[in-house]
Design an enzyme around this catalytic site. Structure first.
Site, short mmCIF file in Angstrom:
data_model
loop_
_atom_site.label_atom_id
_atom_site.label_comp_id
_atom_site.label_asym_id
_atom_site.label_seq_id
_atom_site.Cartn_x
_atom_site.Cartn_y
_atom_site.Cartn_z
N TYR A 179 38.98 -47.88 55.38
CA TYR A 179 39.73 -48.95 54.72
C TYR A 179 38.81 -50.14 54.41
CZ TYR A 179 43.23 -52.63 53.97
OH TYR A 179 43.96 -53.68 53.44
N VAL A 212 47.50 -54.31 43.20
CA VAL A 212 47.88 -54.39 44.62
C VAL A 212 47.64 -53.05 45.32
CG1 VAL A 212 49.76 -55.01 46.21
CG2 VAL A 212 49.65 -56.10 43.97
N THR A 257 46.33 -49.58 46.82
CA THR A 257 45.04 -49.10 47.34
C THR A 257 45.28 -47.76 48.01
OG1 THR A 257 43.03 -49.98 48.32
CG2 THR A 257 44.93 -49.97 49.77
N LYS A 262 37.88 -51.42 50.66
CA LYS A 262 38.28 -52.76 50.21
C LYS A 262 37.04 -53.59 49.85
CE LYS A 262 41.88 -54.06 49.81
NZ LYS A 262 42.79 -53.80 48.64
N GLY A 287 44.62 -62.52 54.60
CA GLY A 287 44.68 -62.25 56.03
C GLY A 287 45.79 -61.24 56.31
N1 LIG Z 1 49.45 -56.01 54.52
C1 LIG Z 1 48.34 -56.69 54.80
O1 LIG Z 1 48.21 -57.28 55.88
C2 LIG Z 1 47.23 -56.78 53.80
C3 LIG Z 1 46.20 -57.72 54.04
C4 LIG Z 1 45.17 -57.83 53.12
C5 LIG Z 1 45.18 -57.04 51.97
N2 LIG Z 1 46.17 -56.13 51.78
C6 LIG Z 1 46.14 -55.30 50.56
O2 LIG Z 1 47.39 -55.39 49.92
C7 LIG Z 1 47.64 -54.20 49.20
C8 LIG Z 1 49.03 -53.69 49.53
O3 LIG Z 1 49.09 -53.41 50.92
P1 LIG Z 1 50.47 -53.29 51.69
O4 LIG Z 1 50.29 -53.92 53.00
O5 LIG Z 1 51.55 -53.72 50.81
O6 LIG Z 1 50.51 -51.71 51.97
P2 LIG Z 1 51.51 -50.57 51.51
O7 LIG Z 1 52.90 -50.98 51.69
O8 LIG Z 1 51.05 -49.35 52.21
O9 LIG Z 1 51.21 -50.43 49.98
C9 LIG Z 1 50.19 -49.64 49.48
C10 LIG Z 1 50.50 -49.38 48.03
O10 LIG Z 1 49.42 -48.63 47.48
C11 LIG Z 1 49.98 -47.58 46.75
N3 LIG Z 1 49.06 -46.43 46.77
C12 LIG Z 1 48.56 -45.79 47.84
N4 LIG Z 1 47.75 -44.79 47.43
C13 LIG Z 1 47.76 -44.82 46.09
C14 LIG Z 1 47.15 -44.04 45.09
N5 LIG Z 1 46.37 -43.00 45.39
N6 LIG Z 1 47.40 -44.35 43.80
C15 LIG Z 1 48.22 -45.38 43.47
N7 LIG Z 1 48.84 -46.14 44.37
C16 LIG Z 1 48.60 -45.87 45.66
C17 LIG Z 1 51.31 -47.22 47.38
O11 LIG Z 1 52.08 -46.71 46.34
P3 LIG Z 1 53.22 -45.60 46.46
O12 LIG Z 1 54.50 -46.37 46.56
O13 LIG Z 1 53.12 -44.83 45.21
O14 LIG Z 1 52.96 -44.80 47.70
C18 LIG Z 1 51.78 -48.59 47.85
O15 LIG Z 1 52.52 -49.21 46.85
C19 LIG Z 1 46.50 -53.25 49.54
O16 LIG Z 1 45.54 -53.33 48.52
C20 LIG Z 1 45.95 -53.82 50.83
O17 LIG Z 1 44.60 -53.52 50.98
C21 LIG Z 1 47.20 -55.97 52.67
#
Ligand SMILES: NC(=O)c1ccc[n+]([C@@H]2O[C@H](COP(=O)([O-])OP(=O)(O)OC[C@H]3O[C@@H](n4cnc5c(N)ncnc54)[C@H](OP(=O)(O)O)[C@@H]3O)[C@@H](O)[C@H]2O)c1
Length: 342
Positions: free
Chosen positions: A169, A84, A86, A173, A200
């Protein structure tokens, strides 16, 4: 008889999607190895440790994508890995990678290699983004007739509503998802199944005490946050409409992909589509107290092509949350977290 309780790894376990997924997996009786970047971050650690069943079934590991070998220990012995995490911002002190794309691609490779080496991981499920699946043609001249799993966003074009952060980003991705899917074609890793869920915009509730960036985008017309609103306009520019999914559906979809006996490949994961104007209309009708200014409606017309989200549904997945529930829950979350000046 094979136990239905599995040992699974979730990278980025304290993030928005990660924490909701960890909670659901623990509730279902699974043992969860969750990674975060800093085990010394007491607020993140105590938040995860306070989840139901965490005392007996949650093990935390420290791992950073900029040192991707660190994930090996968390993956060891697991049957399923949810990748998960990124990198959202580049670590400028990194000498190994020049940007988040290089780090993200190296991260998925290292994690997939650890899965293969473990000899226990059956499936790697990657949280991908629909932002990597624009129907725009590679030369930027026009759109394909249908947006489906065959579409990949061209990463070297410039877009009216993008900026350096959003382009970084989208590029990371897109290239990371292509890289991880390549393991399905690799003879040396034929024991490992890779699933990517191109999600989405995720909104609704949150376990965190602040709104995620994606909830921020969904509420941007109400909060007047121009930076988040630009994110909505960019989505509409490359996809035509805004694909939306509730946080609970997104995590159920991840678990569905784990529970299928056999599954691999790329799946779009979105419950509904709405244009910026349709979202504004919903708010005006249901939340008339908020006044949406003209600046927060309209937006660049994107492709008007057909959408085909049926691949995941044909596998048997059912979305439970419609547009109304996604937006109502997001507003409720915004109110609870005090993001509106009501
Ligand atoms: N939210 C959306 O609408 C959405 C839509 C499509 C896809 N996604 C994907 O879902 C995933 C999670 O997104 P989210 O919305 O939950 O965002 P988020 O709350 O910002 O989560 C990002 C996560 O990535 C971790 N991270 C960041 N940099 C890192 C690094 N250098 N090494 C290891 N871990 C790292 C963070 O960990 P720490 O706790 O250690 O900081 C956090 O747990 C991502 O891959 C994103 O692309 C999200």
């Amino acid at each position: 008889m094979e136990s239905s309780c599995k040992k699974v790894c979730v990278t980025g376990g304290s993030g928005y999607i990660g924490s909701w997924l960890v909670k659901k997996l623990l509730e279902k009786g699974h043992t969860v190895h969750a990674t975060l970047r800093n085990l010394g971050d007491t607020s993140k650690v105590s938040f995860l440790k306070s989840l139901p069943n965490a005392d007996t079934r949650l093990v935390l590991f420290q791992a950073d994508i900029y040192n991707p070998d660190e994930f090996e220990l968390a993956i060891k012995g697991c049957e399923f890995v949810f990748h998960v995490a990124t990198p959202m911002l580049h670590s400028p002190q990194s000498t190994q990678y020049k940007d988040t794309t290089e780090a993200a691609v190296a991260g998925v490779k290292s994690i997939a290699d650890s899965c293969v080496r473990s000899q226990t991981v059956k499936r790697l499920i990657y949280t991908a983004s629909v932002m990597a699946s624009s129907p725009l043609k590679e030369d930027g001249l026009g759109f394909k007739s249908c947006l489906d799993e065959s579409c990949w966003t061209p990463v070297n074009l410039s877009y009216q509503h993008s900026n350096d952060f959003m382009m970084a980003y989208v590029k990371s991705k897109t290239l990371a998802e292509k890289e991880v899917l390549s393991y399905n074609e690799d003879q040396n890793s034929d024991q490992l199944e890779v699933v990517t869920l191109a999600c989405g915009l995720v909104a609704g509730g949150t376990l965190q005490n602040y709104p995620s960036a994606s909830i921020g985008c969904v509420l941007s017309q109400l909060t007047g946050n121009l930076i988040y609103y630009e994110g909505l306009r960019f989505l509409q520019e490359i996809l035509g409409t805004i694909p939306l999914i509730h946080i609970d559906d997104v995590c159920e979809a991840h678990i569905f992909c784990m529970e299928k006996p056999v599954m691999k490949g790329r799946f779009l994961c979105s419950a509904v589509n709405a244009t910026i104007n349709e979202i504004a209309d919903f708010y005006c009708e249901n939340y008339p107290k908020f006044k949406i200014t003209e600046k927060f409606t309209g937006g660049v017309e994107g492709p008007t092509c057909k959408w085909d989200y049926t691949k995941l549904v044909k596998e048997g997945f059912e979305y439970k949350y419609d547009l109304k529930k996604i937006l109502d829950d997001s507003v409720e979350t915004g109110r609870r977290l005090g993001v509106f000046s009501e």
